[in-house]
Design a protein around this motif. Structure first.
Motif, mmCIF file in Angstrom:
data_model
loop_
_atom_site.group_PDB
_atom_site.id
_atom_site.type_symbol
_atom_site.label_atom_id
_atom_site.label_comp_id
_atom_site.label_asym_id
_atom_site.label_seq_id
_atom_site.Cartn_x
_atom_site.Cartn_y
_atom_site.Cartn_z
ATOM 1 N N ASN A 270 33.220 122.757 54.771
ATOM 2 C CA ASN A 270 32.337 122.742 53.595
ATOM 3 C C ASN A 270 32.610 123.902 52.645
ATOM 4 O O ASN A 270 32.290 123.809 51.458
ATOM 5 C CB ASN A 270 30.874 122.708 54.022
ATOM 6 C CG ASN A 270 30.486 121.341 54.553
ATOM 7 O OD1 ASN A 270 31.181 120.352 54.338
ATOM 8 N ND2 ASN A 270 29.371 121.273 55.260
ATOM 9 N N ILE A 271 33.204 124.961 53.135
ATOM 10 C CA ILE A 271 33.616 126.052 52.247
ATOM 11 C C ILE A 271 34.724 125.551 51.334
ATOM 12 O O ILE A 271 34.686 125.739 50.115
ATOM 13 C CB ILE A 271 34.055 127.296 53.049
ATOM 14 C CG1 ILE A 271 32.844 127.911 53.764
ATOM 15 C CG2 ILE A 271 34.748 128.318 52.146
ATOM 16 C CD1 ILE A 271 33.191 128.997 54.768
ATOM 17 N N HIS B 46 26.902 122.806 50.954
ATOM 18 C CA HIS B 46 26.626 123.370 52.281
ATOM 19 C C HIS B 46 27.778 124.236 52.798
ATOM 20 O O HIS B 46 28.170 124.129 53.956
ATOM 21 C CB HIS B 46 26.285 122.256 53.276
ATOM 22 C CG HIS B 46 25.260 121.307 52.743
ATOM 23 N ND1 HIS B 46 23.942 121.659 52.585
ATOM 24 C CD2 HIS B 46 25.377 120.035 52.278
ATOM 25 C CE1 HIS B 46 23.276 120.633 52.056
ATOM 26 N NE2 HIS B 46 24.122 119.642 51.858
ATOM 27 N N GLY B 47 28.289 125.095 51.917
ATOM 28 C CA GLY B 47 29.399 125.974 52.264
ATOM 29 C C GLY B 47 28.965 127.231 52.981
ATOM 30 O O GLY B 47 29.734 128.180 53.069
ATOM 31 N N LEU B 48 27.741 127.244 53.474
ATOM 32 C CA LEU B 48 27.268 128.415 54.192
ATOM 33 C C LEU B 48 26.311 127.979 55.288
ATOM 34 O O LEU B 48 25.706 126.924 55.203
ATOM 35 C CB LEU B 48 26.566 129.399 53.257
ATOM 36 C CG LEU B 48 25.369 128.844 52.485
ATOM 37 C CD1 LEU B 48 24.079 129.430 53.001
ATOM 38 C CD2 LEU B 48 25.547 129.129 51.019
ATOM 39 N N GLN B 49 26.243 128.780 56.313
ATOM 40 C CA GLN B 49 25.235 128.559 57.349
ATOM 41 C C GLN B 49 24.435 129.846 57.499
ATOM 42 O O GLN B 49 23.407 129.989 56.878
ATOM 43 C CB GLN B 49 25.871 128.093 58.657
ATOM 44 C CG GLN B 49 26.285 126.635 58.577
ATOM 45 C CD GLN B 49 26.830 126.096 59.876
ATOM 46 O OE1 GLN B 49 26.712 126.695 60.941
ATOM 47 N NE2 GLN B 49 27.448 124.946 59.793
ATOM 48 N N CYS C 86 34.784 133.158 58.992
ATOM 49 C CA CYS C 86 33.467 132.547 59.119
ATOM 50 C C CYS C 86 33.336 132.055 60.547
ATOM 51 O O CYS C 86 34.190 131.319 61.030
ATOM 52 C CB CYS C 86 33.313 131.380 58.145
ATOM 53 S SG CYS C 86 31.745 130.519 58.367
ATOM 54 N N CYS D 142 30.630 130.340 61.603
ATOM 55 C CA CYS D 142 29.618 129.277 61.672
ATOM 56 C C CYS D 142 30.099 127.920 61.190
ATOM 57 O O CYS D 142 29.753 126.906 61.778
ATOM 58 C CB CYS D 142 28.396 129.656 60.838
ATOM 59 S SG CYS D 142 27.566 131.154 61.332
ATOM 60 N N THR D 143 30.824 127.873 60.080
ATOM 61 C CA THR D 143 30.980 126.605 59.365
ATOM 62 C C THR D 143 32.186 125.770 59.747
ATOM 63 O O THR D 143 32.200 124.587 59.468
ATOM 64 C CB THR D 143 31.080 126.838 57.848
ATOM 65 O OG1 THR D 143 32.305 127.533 57.583
ATOM 66 C CG2 THR D 143 29.890 127.585 57.312
ATOM 67 N N THR E 52 29.339 134.638 53.276
ATOM 68 C CA THR E 52 29.302 133.942 51.986
ATOM 69 C C THR E 52 29.626 134.833 50.785
ATOM 70 O O THR E 52 30.415 134.415 49.929
ATOM 71 C CB THR E 52 27.949 133.227 51.795
ATOM 72 O OG1 THR E 52 27.731 132.375 52.928
ATOM 73 C CG2 THR E 52 27.930 132.412 50.528
ATOM 74 N N SER F 1 33.300 123.206 48.861
ATOM 75 C CA SER F 1 32.562 123.956 47.840
ATOM 76 C C SER F 1 33.500 124.527 46.780
ATOM 77 O O SER F 1 33.206 124.461 45.578
ATOM 78 C CB SER F 1 31.772 125.094 48.484
ATOM 79 O OG SER F 1 30.827 124.601 49.407
ATOM 80 N N TYR G 73 34.803 126.015 58.126
ATOM 81 C CA TYR G 73 35.495 126.084 56.834
ATOM 82 C C TYR G 73 35.508 124.781 56.032
ATOM 83 O O TYR G 73 35.787 124.800 54.842
ATOM 84 C CB TYR G 73 36.943 126.586 56.981
ATOM 85 C CG TYR G 73 37.019 127.982 57.528
ATOM 86 C CD1 TYR G 73 36.953 129.087 56.695
ATOM 87 C CD2 TYR G 73 37.134 128.189 58.892
ATOM 88 C CE1 TYR G 73 37.012 130.374 57.199
ATOM 89 C CE2 TYR G 73 37.198 129.470 59.414
ATOM 90 C CZ TYR G 73 37.133 130.560 58.564
ATOM 91 O OH TYR G 73 37.186 131.815 59.075
#
Length: 155
Positions: free
Chosen positions: A142-143, A96-99, A135, A137-138, A104, A146, A140
Motif C-alpha cells: 500500500n505504500i 492505507h499506506g500506513l499502519q 516498514c 507493518c505494511t 510514514t 500510495s 510495502y
C-alpha cells in the motif's frame, strides 16, 4: 557551542548547538518538530528522512551544523498552507499506506524526493528507491500504491 541559522519549513531559525548535535535531534529537541522520527540511529531505517536544499537526507547522519545556511523541510512542512494534508500525505491516507505510522514521515519525505526526480515511477522503481526506508507493518504494497496515486494526482 556553535551558532547555526537555517530555513526550516519556510521559517528562518537561529540557535546554538554543540558540534556533535545531529540534525534529527536539533529538529526534534530544539525546534519541537517531532514528526521526524528517530528509529535506529544508524542511518538504516529512514524514519528520520528530511529534505535539505530539496534533497532527501537521513537526519540522523547529518550534523545540525552541516545544515547551516541551508533550507530544511520536515514532514510538518509538507502540509498545505491551511494545515491540510499535502498530496503525498493524502495519498498515504487514502490508500492505507500506513499502519502504526512510525515510518510514514520518512516514507513521505522519500516519496517526495523520488517524485521530484521521476514524476511517474513504476512499482519496481518505487521499491528500489525505498530500499533505505524500513516498514515493519505494511509489507510495502500500500505504500507503493500510495506513491503511484500521489504521482497521478500531481500529474
Amino acid at each position: 557551542m556553535i551558532e547555526i541559522s537555517m530555513e526550516v519549513n519556510g521559517r528562518e531559525v537561529t540557535d546554538q548547538v554543540e558540534g556533535r548535535t545531529l540534525l534529527v535531534h536539533f529538529l526534534r529537541d530544539q525546534l519541537g518538530l517531532t514528526g521526524t522520527h528517530v528509529g535506529c540511529d544508524t542511518s538504516q531505517c529512514g524514519a528520520c528522512v528530511v529534505h535539505v536544499d530539496g534533497r532527501a537526507v537521513k537526519a540522523c547522519a547529518v550534523f545540525a551544523a552541516e545544515a547551516d545556511g541551508r533550507q530544511v523541510t520536515t514532514i510538518e512542512g509538507m502540509a498545505g498552507d491551511d494545515g491540510s494534508l499535502g498530496v503525498i500525505q493524502q495519498a498515504f491516507q487514502d490508500h492505507h499506506g500506513l499502519q502504526c505510522g512510525f515510518c510514514t514521515p520518512g516514507m513521505v519525505m522519500s516519496a517526495a524526493d523520488l517524485l521530484r526526480q521521476n514524476s511517474n515511477p513504476d512499482e519496481d522503481e518505487i521499491r528500489e528507491y525505498l530500499e533505505g526506508n524500513l516498514c515493519r507493518c505494511t509489507g510495502y504494497h500500500n505504500i507503493v500504491k500510495s506513491i503511484r496515486a500521489a504521482a497521478a494526482a500531481m500529474g
